[in-house]
Motif scaffolding. Structure first.
Motif, mmCIF file in Angstrom:
data_model
loop_
_atom_site.group_PDB
_atom_site.id
_atom_site.type_symbol
_atom_site.label_atom_id
_atom_site.label_comp_id
_atom_site.label_asym_id
_atom_site.label_seq_id
_atom_site.Cartn_x
_atom_site.Cartn_y
_atom_site.Cartn_z
ATOM 1 N N GLN A 141 10.000 -31.483 -33.111
ATOM 2 C CA GLN A 141 10.462 -31.635 -31.733
ATOM 3 C C GLN A 141 10.915 -30.297 -31.148
ATOM 4 O O GLN A 141 10.622 -29.983 -29.995
ATOM 5 N N VAL A 142 11.617 -29.494 -31.959
ATOM 6 C CA VAL A 142 12.078 -28.188 -31.487
ATOM 7 C C VAL A 142 10.878 -27.332 -31.073
ATOM 8 O O VAL A 142 10.875 -26.732 -29.996
ATOM 9 N N ALA A 143 9.840 -27.285 -31.902
ATOM 10 C CA ALA A 143 8.646 -26.492 -31.582
ATOM 11 C C ALA A 143 7.946 -27.028 -30.338
ATOM 12 O O ALA A 143 7.509 -26.248 -29.476
ATOM 13 N N LEU A 144 7.844 -28.348 -30.207
ATOM 14 C CA LEU A 144 7.206 -28.944 -29.028
ATOM 15 C C LEU A 144 7.983 -28.604 -27.757
ATOM 16 O O LEU A 144 7.395 -28.270 -26.726
ATOM 17 N N ILE A 145 9.304 -28.673 -27.836
ATOM 18 C CA ILE A 145 10.160 -28.325 -26.689
ATOM 19 C C ILE A 145 9.950 -26.857 -26.315
ATOM 20 O O ILE A 145 9.732 -26.526 -25.146
ATOM 21 N N GLN A 146 10.042 -25.976 -27.306
ATOM 22 C CA GLN A 146 9.935 -24.545 -27.030
ATOM 23 C C GLN A 146 8.586 -24.191 -26.417
ATOM 24 O O GLN A 146 8.525 -23.444 -25.439
ATOM 25 N N ASN A 147 7.522 -24.717 -26.962
ATOM 26 C CA ASN A 147 6.190 -24.438 -26.427
ATOM 27 C C ASN A 147 6.033 -24.974 -25.011
ATOM 28 O O ASN A 147 5.477 -24.304 -24.142
ATOM 29 N N HIS A 148 6.528 -26.186 -24.777
ATOM 30 C CA HIS A 148 6.390 -26.799 -23.456
ATOM 31 C C HIS A 148 7.202 -26.044 -22.407
ATOM 32 O O HIS A 148 6.695 -25.737 -21.321
ATOM 33 N N LEU A 149 8.458 -25.735 -22.708
ATOM 34 C CA LEU A 149 9.273 -25.028 -21.713
ATOM 35 C C LEU A 149 8.769 -23.603 -21.476
ATOM 36 O O LEU A 149 8.847 -23.112 -20.344
ATOM 37 N N LEU A 150 8.214 -22.955 -22.489
ATOM 38 C CA LEU A 150 7.609 -21.646 -22.269
ATOM 39 C C LEU A 150 6.428 -21.783 -21.309
ATOM 40 O O LEU A 150 6.312 -21.027 -20.341
ATOM 41 N N TYR A 151 5.566 -22.765 -21.568
ATOM 42 C CA TYR A 151 4.421 -23.018 -20.692
ATOM 43 C C TYR A 151 4.882 -23.302 -19.264
ATOM 44 O O TYR A 151 4.372 -22.722 -18.300
ATOM 45 N N GLU A 152 5.861 -24.197 -19.116
ATOM 46 C CA GLU A 152 6.347 -24.561 -17.787
ATOM 47 C C GLU A 152 6.965 -23.361 -17.078
ATOM 48 O O GLU A 152 6.759 -23.175 -15.880
ATOM 49 N N SER A 153 7.713 -22.531 -17.796
ATOM 50 C CA SER A 153 8.336 -21.371 -17.146
ATOM 51 C C SER A 153 7.269 -20.427 -16.595
ATOM 52 O O SER A 153 7.436 -19.886 -15.496
ATOM 53 N N VAL A 154 6.179 -20.247 -17.319
ATOM 54 C CA VAL A 154 5.080 -19.403 -16.829
ATOM 55 C C VAL A 154 4.453 -20.039 -15.594
ATOM 56 O O VAL A 154 4.187 -19.357 -14.589
#
Length: 153
Positions: free
Chosen positions: A65-78
């Motif tokens: 879940q931590v990895a999924l959150i980090q990847n998703h929020l990085l994508y969204e921030s871009v």
């Protein structure tokens, strides 16, 4: 990010009649967010220049879940830095408070991604009072839509 381009409202006819907006956002969240809403928490904190959106795994030991959150929020921030707010629109609808103003003023919003031990956060800030108000409105709308899956701080 993941799922079809259909908004949650396209599925409204498939939901039981007593389904609330919060239920619909929870049930359709997987079309936009790759992590489990049952295993994570959204935290929204407003401040004088905008606010901070955190998504945290309920257990910091849940590395998936931590990895999924980090990847998703990085994508969204871009995406947000580029003025693309399509994912929130898909989940919450085109008339989500604050969203249109944020899209139109995206070049005047600073968006900063940060990894956290149990997830990640995005900080939104602006010197434009109209954009700060839009960020606050957007956070409130997300809190309303996500219900028990989100909390203010």
């Amino acid at each position: 990010m993941i799922g079809t381009a259909a908004s949650l409202w396209a599925h409204a006819d498939d939901m039981p009649a007593d389904t609330t907006r919060q239920d619909m956002v929870h049930q359709m969240g997987h079309e936009v967010m790759p992590f489990s809403l049952d295993k994570t928490s959204h935290i929204f904190t407003t401040n004088d220049t905008g606010g901070v959106q955190k998504v945290l795994a309920q257990s910091s030991e849940d590395k998936e879940q931590v990895a999924l959150i980090q990847n998703h929020l990085l994508y969204e921030s871009v995406q947000f830095q580029q003025g693309n707010f399509a994912d929130p629109t898909r989940l919450h609808g085109e008339d989500m408070p604050g969203l249109k103003t944020m899209e139109e003023g995206s070049t005047r919003i600073r968006i900063q991604y940060e990894r956290l031990p149990a997830g990640a956060q995005i900080t939104y800030s602006s010197d434009d009072p109209k954009l700060v108000e839009a960020i606050h409105d957007w956070f409130k709308a997300q809190l309303d839509d996500h219900g028990a899956d989100a909390k203010p701080q």
